[in-house]
Design a protein around this motif. Structure first.
Motif, PDB file in Angstrom:
ATOM      1  N   PRO A 107       0.829  -1.208   0.000  1.00 23.48           N
ATOM      2  CA  PRO A 107       0.000   0.000   0.000  1.00 23.48           C
ATOM      3  C   PRO A 107       0.863   1.257   0.000  1.00 23.48           C
ATOM      4  N   ASP A 108       0.507   2.218  -0.836  1.00 19.44           N
ATOM      5  CA  ASP A 108       1.292   3.438  -0.929  1.00 19.44           C
ATOM      6  C   ASP A 108       0.470   4.576  -0.332  1.00 19.44           C
ATOM      7  N   TYR A 109       0.824   4.944   0.884  1.00 19.05           N
ATOM      8  CA  TYR A 109       0.025   5.966   1.571  1.00 19.05           C
ATOM      9  C   TYR A 109       0.379   7.370   1.118  1.00 19.05           C
ATOM     10  N   ILE A 110       1.442   7.506   0.362  1.00 20.37           N
ATOM     11  CA  ILE A 110       1.802   8.842  -0.102  1.00 20.37           C
ATOM     12  C   ILE A 110       1.007   9.181  -1.346  1.00 20.37           C
ATOM     13  N   HIS A 111       0.879   8.207  -2.241  1.00 17.81           N
ATOM     14  CA  HIS A 111       0.134   8.473  -3.468  1.00 17.81           C
ATOM     15  C   HIS A 111      -1.254   7.870  -3.458  1.00 17.81           C
ATOM     16  N   GLY A 112      -1.584   7.179  -2.377  1.00 19.70           N
ATOM     17  CA  GLY A 112      -2.922   6.622  -2.262  1.00 19.70           C
ATOM     18  C   GLY A 112      -3.179   5.468  -3.205  1.00 19.70           C
ATOM     19  N   GLN A 113      -2.153   4.690  -3.508  1.00 20.52           N
ATOM     20  CA  GLN A 113      -2.360   3.594  -4.449  1.00 20.52           C
ATOM     21  C   GLN A 113      -2.315   2.242  -3.741  1.00 20.52           C
ATOM     22  N   ARG A 114      -3.123   1.332  -4.203  1.00 14.98           N
ATOM     23  CA  ARG A 114      -3.163  -0.057  -3.715  1.00 14.98           C
ATOM     24  C   ARG A 114      -3.302  -0.107  -2.195  1.00 14.98           C
ATOM     25  N   LEU A 115      -4.194   0.732  -1.674  1.00 17.39           N
ATOM     26  CA  LEU A 115      -4.310   0.812  -0.221  1.00 17.39           C
ATOM     27  C   LEU A 115      -4.911  -0.451   0.375  1.00 17.39           C
ATOM     28  N   SER A 116      -5.559  -1.269  -0.468  1.00 16.52           N
ATOM     29  CA  SER A 116      -6.215  -2.444   0.095  1.00 16.52           C
ATOM     30  C   SER A 116      -5.290  -3.650   0.176  1.00 16.52           C
ATOM     31  N   ILE A 117      -4.095  -3.503  -0.304  1.00 17.04           N
ATOM     32  CA  ILE A 117      -3.166  -4.644  -0.294  1.00 17.04           C
ATOM     33  C   ILE A 117      -2.751  -5.004   1.133  1.00 17.04           C
ATOM     34  N   MET A 118      -2.634  -6.279   1.398  1.00 18.44           N
ATOM     35  CA  MET A 118      -2.361  -6.716   2.758  1.00 18.44           C
ATOM     36  C   MET A 118      -0.871  -6.939   3.028  1.00 18.44           C
ATOM     37  N   PHE A 119      -0.078  -6.949   1.974  1.00 15.65           N
ATOM     38  CA  PHE A 119       1.331  -7.310   2.160  1.00 15.65           C
ATOM     39  C   PHE A 119       2.258  -6.245   1.589  1.00 15.65           C
ATOM     40  N   GLU A 120       3.451  -6.213   2.105  1.00 17.47           N
ATOM     41  CA  GLU A 120       4.492  -5.389   1.504  1.00 17.47           C
ATOM     42  C   GLU A 120       5.606  -6.310   1.033  1.00 17.47           C
ATOM     43  N   ASP A 121       6.166  -6.009  -0.133  1.00 16.88           N
ATOM     44  CA  ASP A 121       7.312  -6.764  -0.633  1.00 16.88           C
ATOM     45  C   ASP A 121       8.519  -5.858  -0.691  1.00 16.88           C
ATOM     46  N   TRP A 122       9.594  -6.293  -0.105  1.00 13.86           N
ATOM     47  CA  TRP A 122      10.818  -5.494  -0.105  1.00 13.86           C
ATOM     48  C   TRP A 122      11.979  -6.314  -0.645  1.00 13.86           C
ATOM     49  N   GLN A 123      12.882  -5.620  -1.321  1.00 19.16           N
ATOM     50  CA  GLN A 123      14.135  -6.261  -1.711  1.00 19.16           C
ATOM     51  C   GLN A 123      15.244  -5.595  -0.920  1.00 19.16           C
ATOM     52  N   TYR A 124      16.123  -6.388  -0.318  1.00 17.88           N
ATOM     53  CA  TYR A 124      17.139  -5.767   0.523  1.00 17.88           C
ATOM     54  C   TYR A 124      18.492  -6.430   0.356  1.00 17.88           C
ATOM     55  N   ALA A 125      19.539  -5.715   0.725  1.00 16.74           N
ATOM     56  CA  ALA A 125      20.896  -6.278   0.706  1.00 16.74           C
ATOM     57  C   ALA A 125      21.792  -5.429   1.598  1.00 16.74           C
ATOM     58  N   TRP A 126      22.621  -6.084   2.366  1.00 11.17           N
ATOM     59  CA  TRP A 126      23.568  -5.382   3.250  1.00 11.17           C
ATOM     60  C   TRP A 126      24.893  -5.267   2.514  1.00 11.17           C
ATOM     61  N   THR A 127      25.196  -4.048   2.039  1.00 12.60           N
ATOM     62  CA  THR A 127      26.398  -3.852   1.220  1.00 12.60           C
ATOM     63  C   THR A 127      27.342  -2.854   1.900  1.00 12.60           C
ATOM     64  N   PRO A 128      28.574  -2.734   1.412  1.00 12.81           N
ATOM     65  CA  PRO A 128      29.482  -1.717   1.964  1.00 12.81           C
ATOM     66  C   PRO A 128      28.892  -0.312   1.834  1.00 12.81           C
ATOM     67  N   MET A 129      28.107  -0.108   0.782  1.00  8.34           N
ATOM     68  CA  MET A 129      27.469   1.207   0.605  1.00  8.34           C
ATOM     69  C   MET A 129      26.587   1.540   1.803  1.00  8.34           C
TER      70      MET A 129
END
Lengths: 365, 846
Positions: free
Chosen positions: B501-523
């Protein structure tokens, strides 16, 4: 011919003869590039000044540029000075020529009508008919003279010339030779060491022709910028104003805050940003230091002959109109914007701005 | 400078005499500039010749614990020491109380960067080689903060602001025709012959005079205010105490040249000055306070070392000076074989010019700039410039000047900033330092790392991974989401949200899940280190950033924009900054009340609605405040209806959109509010201005359309309105725009009411052909609001009216079967394969 003492303006080598003599004397031991009268260091001293030698500073604001210009002239490349009008490009080229060759008069003044003859040579037709193509009948252009004598040649306003005329310089600059086929197939002159070309050009003005890439490659470009340091510009204007007004200066009161107003206005309109950082609209008209001096001079005369002898913001406002209103009608709107949003606020706090605003109102409504 | 020595001020001459006397006592001073290869070289020669037993370095005594780590031979500069200390608010003045968001304890951080050619670094290395004892003799960091008045921005411990502000250096700069103090420095010191630099007595005499002259511009009061006096007192006590305890030691003192004058004067007054009892007590107290400071060794990089990138420490273009440092070292090893300083410097310029040219050639837009001829002429230019300026070989500024002369054909202003960015990047380099494995990490990194671990993120390698978060049902997942939002907001580069759900743009507010991609890098580590100087907790730093954003808005003149202000409210909610959220939410009231821009007001309203929808998930606990704010939006909006009178076409379109979104907003308002009353107010206010809308027919049409749909206008009234708009003599453009307004706001009207189409029909009949052709685009635009199906229905209606047979209307959408689609797709694939076979792909590319 006008006698030297009567001329409105003397050439640089005449104006600064004493300084040049002094520098030549001191310089006698130093190594000089072939064809140069002064060593590069002394050329720099001549232009940027040296208190110990009582040599005045003649070019302000960008010292490294002078270094680069001198070094460019040492090499095979020509030097092209570009920048807005009124930024002392021509003066710099004159000073360089005077210091390096002792002669700033080998000058082509470029116009839309400049032709091949002005760049190469033409003929004295009476002699041509009488003697045929001889050296006596040939009238050499400044470039011809410069090549022969090994001197710096100045080409003012190159971009005003037609592209095909500009392009003639391409081979002259790379081969450093000028063919004279009329005097026989092998006839030519080769440039003596010391020959080089300083061009000045305006890249943005109306009515200029783009330079070809081939020509550009033969030059090192230096951009001469307007002065951005407010304090320094004020100082410079005061100095020049004193020079131009001569004896009158003692009879006119020139308050510092009026000059400050003038410089502030010019700088803000030039940069499109007020000193407080607000964005404003920039007029197309050229707002150079030279123009500011003209405005100050005219306003001072106005104050002396038509006013009470004290320069006010109002007089500046009257003259400003002539600077800004040149050929773009949109500039009126831009100035109105400036008056309404910036000047009006300042008028509440300062007397000079107040009088500037009051007079401006009548013009810019 | 012997010639000019005679013209030195009395005070300096005296200090020089002190220096001589102190050298007799085996105390040697090295007045350096931080990060200067020349100074490093001179320091090396000094230590080599004097063979001191002690090397004292100007760095906070807090670093003493780091000495062992710094001796580790696997360290590869650039590195830095990050020093942090916590101070209670009492010590840190009133400022903190104004920003009451900050808690009573505040972390002050500072960096102390070292590169290979830092004099301090070389001094340490040489000391180790010669078994001398190293001591850090500057005031501990926690004490320095107390002395400084302005502690808001304490970034680098090596900043040399005095160089910028000195009148003496400014005058010198004019006299030497240099553009800034950095060029003056390079001109006077860096570009000497190697052997001249190695003559450390002479070299440090000159750096001393330069720094001391700059220091004379300072009043004792300002030295006191900056904390310089206190720091020097500490250094003095450290030096004198050492000498008092062990009279036989020989000492080399490496400090910024700015301090040397103060030290010389304090240490010798006809004899060595030993510290008084009270100053020793004070020294010991201050030394003890170093225990509250914590230090960490961190990797650093050249781009951050480069002062040009906004880090106020030391010299520009590290990669360039590193190259000249390395050749100095080679020369030191074997002066006969290695070339002269001049030839070496020419070699560097050549080397860097070809690197720069290579980088520029990679970009197509600069391809023509750097052919062989300009490159050669740039090299020539650099060498000649160096000669003109009296340098022993070209330096950084000669190089830059040469690039400007030879590469830029035209006005410098026309050259894109990318060009200079490439040049600057090449000179600055991007080398990253190395620290021994297993070095303890700074607290912020530690904090983030352990938090992520407790949320069971996989941090063992740098491969990107996916995380599927069940934000509604699992409270623990919700915490995870907030932490990820926090990291994303601070641009740490750890995780990217792919869906949710995107609360800033008001999109897909009914979605129940969030998907994230992550990685721990030197950056990620590097970014966290950079943030370290702002605090030890992410939440605290995020609040600072939100504050900063608000200030930026104010500077841009957007301080009244509620649309912008609300975004920080939403951000705060997403990141779970509960108390801050409530505070900014309360403040939002003032923004809404003073917002004069309908656009930003409505977008503010929309975002508040999104927040309302997510109130349970976001655990806002602010229902009442939200409702009050939501009710305020229409009230303020009605006040701004005047703008609907604007007549320009684009403005009308824009206003129409605003009108419709305001209507949607009111329709979507939550139940507790009196929606009916608000709707009524909405139309009442619209009718108040309707009379003034003569030159805005689009708006007029839209208002009539929606008020009929919402039954605030009866059918008869609508008919009358339409008739008036389409009456004989009505201007074609006005009428079609009115029609367009109705169609855009309520397209279904034309299907259910005959009056609209009939009136239009009448009007069209009165038009000449040319007139019709000019109006046609507008009419087409109007009918495009309908779906294809609606178009068919409408066409049938018109056909019936004019008695046209059904066959004449073959504008029906052609229908195709699933099989048709399959055939089409396989055909498409076949063609693509064919094109690939023939190697013709490029022909079909855009």
């Amino acid at each position: 011919m006008v006698k030297v003492t009567q001329a409105i303006r003397l050439s640089a080598e005449e104006r600064y003869r004493e300084e040049l003599n002094r520098l030549t004397q001191i310089d006698s031991q130093n190594n000089k590039p072939e064809g140069w009268l002064l060593s590069p260091k002394s050329v720099r001293q001549f232009i940027l000044g040296d208190e110990n030698l009582a040599v005045s500073r003649k070019f302000f604001g960008d010292d490294p540029l002078v270094d680069r210009a001198i070094v460019s002239l040492l090499g095979k490349q020509g030097l092209m000075l570009v920048g807005q009008p009124g930024t002392a490009k021509s003066m710099l080229s004159e000073l360089l020529a005077a210091a390096i060759s002792g002669d700033s008069n080998l000058t082509i003044q470029g116009t839309a009508g400049t032709s091949e003859d002005h760049i190469r040579y033409s003929w004295n037709y009476a002699l041509l008919l009488a003697e045929g193509p001889t050296e006596r009948a040939l009238i050499g252009s400044p470039i011809y003279q410069g090549m022969k004598q090994g001197k710096i040649v100045r080409f003012e306003e190159i971009t005003r010339c037609q592209p095909e005329v500009q392009d003639m310089l391409v081979s002259l600059m790379s081969e450093k030779k000028m063919m004279i086929p009329e005097m026989g197939s092998n006839s030519m002159i080769s440039a003596k060491p010391g020959f080089n070309l300083i061009g000045t050009a305006n890249l943005q003005d109306r009515g200029v022709h783009e330079m070809s890439a081939a020509l550009k490659r033969r030059f090192n470009f230096e951009t001469v910028n307007p002065i951005t340091d407010q304090k320094f510009e004020i100082e410079l204007i005061q100095k020049q104003l004193t020079q131009e007004l001569g004896d009158l200066i003692t009879q006119i009161t020139i308050p510092i805050d009026v000059i400050e107003l003038l410089v502030t206005t010019f700088q803000e309109l030039r940069e499109g940003e007020t000193s407080q950082g607000t964005k404003i609209k920039t007029p197309d008209a050229v707002m150079s230091t030279a123009e500011a001096v003209n405005v100050a001079y005219a306003s001072a005369l106005d104050a002396y002959y038509l006013g009470d002898g004290t320069l006010t913001g109002g007089q500046i406002a009257k003259q400003l109109i002539g600077v800004v209103l040149k050929d773009n009608a949109d500039d009126i709107k831009r100035i109105q914007f400036y008056m309404d949003n910036v000047v009006r606020e300042r008028a509440k706090k300062s007397d000079s701005w107040h009088s500037f605003y009051q007079v401006s109102k009548t013009f810019w409504k | 400078m012997t010639n000019s020595e005679t013209r030195l001020p009395e005070r300096l001459l005296k200090a020089l005499a002190n220096q001589q006397a102190l050298q007799q006592e085996q105390i040697y001073f090295a007045p350096v500039r931080h990060h200067s290869p020349a100074c490093s070289y001179a320091v090396r020669q000094l230590i080599k010749q004097v063979k001191p037993t002690h090397v004292l370095i100007e760095a906070p005594a807090s670093f003493s614990t780091m000495l062992e780590v710094l001796y580790d031979s696997s360290i590869q500069p650039p590195i830095a020491i990050l020093c942090q200390t916590k101070l209670s608010a009492k010590a840190g003045a009133e400022k903190i109380q104004q920003n009451n968001v900050l808690t009573e304890q505040r972390t002050h951080s500072a960096f102390y960067p070292f590169c290979d050619y830092s004099p301090e670094w070389q001094a340490m290395r040489m000391a180790k080689e010669q078994h001398a004892i190293v001591q850090f003799i500057d005031l501990p960091w926690s004490e320095q903060i107390l002395c400084e008045k302005n502690t808001e921005q304490s970034h680098s411990l090596l900043s040399e602001v005095y160089l910028k502000h000195s009148q003496y250096i400014k005058q010198l700069q004019q006299k030497l025709h240099c553009r800034d103090h950095d060029e003056v420095w390079e001109h006077l010191f860096e570009l000497r012959q190697y052997d001249d630099i190695a003559n450390w007595q002479k070299f440090f005499l000159d750096t001393f005079i330069w720094c001391a002259m700059a220091r004379l511009d300072y009043e004792p009061e300002s030295l006191e205010a900056e904390g310089t006096s206190q720091r020097e007192q500490y250094m003095l006590t450290a030096i004198a105490q050492l000498k008092q305890a062990q009279p036989d030691v020989s000492i080399v003192v490496v400090t910024g040249g700015f301090h040397t004058l103060g030290l010389l004067e304090g240490l010798w007054q006809n004899q060595l000055v030993f510290p008084t009892k009270s100053s020793i007590t004070q020294f010991e107290r201050q030394q003890k306070s170093a225990e509250q400071d914590q230090s960490w060794l961190i990797r650093y990089s050249y781009d951050r070392l480069d002062a040009l990138n906004g880090y106020a420490s030391g010299m520009l273009s590290p990669a360039f000076y590193q190259a000249s440092w390395l050749s100095m070292l080679d020369y030191e090893q074997n002066p006969q074989q290695y070339g002269t300083s001049k030839s070496n410097r020419q070699k560097h310029v050549l080397q860097f010019l070809s690197i720069i040219a290579g980088q520029l050639r990679k970009r197509s837009q600069f391809d023509d700039v750097v052919g062989f001829v300009p490159l050669r002429s740039a090299i020539e230019q650099a060498c000649l410039l160096a000669e003109l300026r009296g340098h022993d070989g070209p330096g950084r500024f000669d190089l830059l000047d040469a690039i400007q002369s030879a590469f830029i054909k035209g006005s410098v202003h026309d050259m894109r900033s990318e060009f200079w960015q490439i040049v600057i990047n090449c000179l600055s380099g991007n080398q990253l330092g190395h620290i021994p494995d297993g070095t303890v990490l700074p607290p912020l990194i530690h904090h983030v790392y352990t938090t992520l671990k407790t949320y069971r993120f996989k941090l063992e390698d740098t491969q990107p991974k996916l995380s599927h978060i069940d934000i509604y049902r699992k409270p623990e997942h919700r915490q995870r989401s907030r932490f990820l939002h926090l990291m994303a907001f601070l641009e740490i580069g750890f995780a990217k949200r792919l869906d949710g759900p995107d609360y800033i743009h008001g999109q897909r507010l009914s979605i129940m899940f969030e998907d994230w991609q992550y990685a721990w890098t030197p950056m990620v580590e590097a970014n966290l280190i950079e943030l370290s100087d702002q605090g030890t907790e992410l939440k605290q730093i995020a609040i600072k950033k939100l504050h900063w954003q608000t200030e930026q808005l104010a500077q841009k003149g957007l301080s009244q924009s509620s649309g912008h202000a609300v975004s920080s409210v939403v951000q705060a909610a997403l990141m779970g900054l509960q108390s801050y959220f409530r505070q900014v939410l309360n403040d939002l009231r003032y923004f809404i009340e003073s917002d004069n821009d309908l656009d930003s007001l409505i977008s503010c309203g929309d975002q508040l609605l999104y927040l309302w929808q997510g109130r349970t998930f976001l655990e806002l606990n602010a229902n009442d405040t939200l409702l009050t704010l939501l009710a305020k939006i229409p009230a303020q909006a009605f006040f701004l209806f005047e703008r609907f009178k604007q007549s320009e076409e684009e403005q009308q379109q824009q206003n129409l959109k605003l009108l419709l979104s305001l209507r949607d907003f009111i329709t979507n308002l939550p139940e507790p509010l009196d929606k009916k009353q608000l709707k009524q107010d909405f139309y009442q206010n619209l009718y108040r201005i309707r009379q003034g809308l003569n030159s805005a027919p689009l708006l007029r049409g839209a208002i009539d359309g929606i008020s009929y749909i919402d039954s605030y206008l009866s059918e008869v009234e609508l008919e009358n309105a339409i008739k008036t708009a389409f009456a004989i003599g009505a201007e074609g453009e006005q009428a079609t725009n009115y029609f367009l307004g109705i169609m855009q706001s309520a397209p279904e009207l034309i299907l259910y009411s005959t009056i609209l189409i009939d009136s239009l029909d009448h009007l069209v009949k009165t038009w000449q052909v040319e007139n019709f052709i000019t109006m046609l685009p507008n009419l087409r635009c109007a009918f495009s609001q309908l779906t294809p199906k609606q178009n068919v229905i409408l066409a049938e209606k018109i056909a019936r009216k004019y008695g046209i047979e059904h066959e004449g209307l073959d504008l029906q959408p052609s229908e195709f079967t699933e099989n048709d689609l399959k055939t089409a797709i396989s055909l498409e694939l076949l063609i693509t394969d064919h094109i690939k076979e023939q190697h013709l792909q490029n022909w079909f590319k855009q």
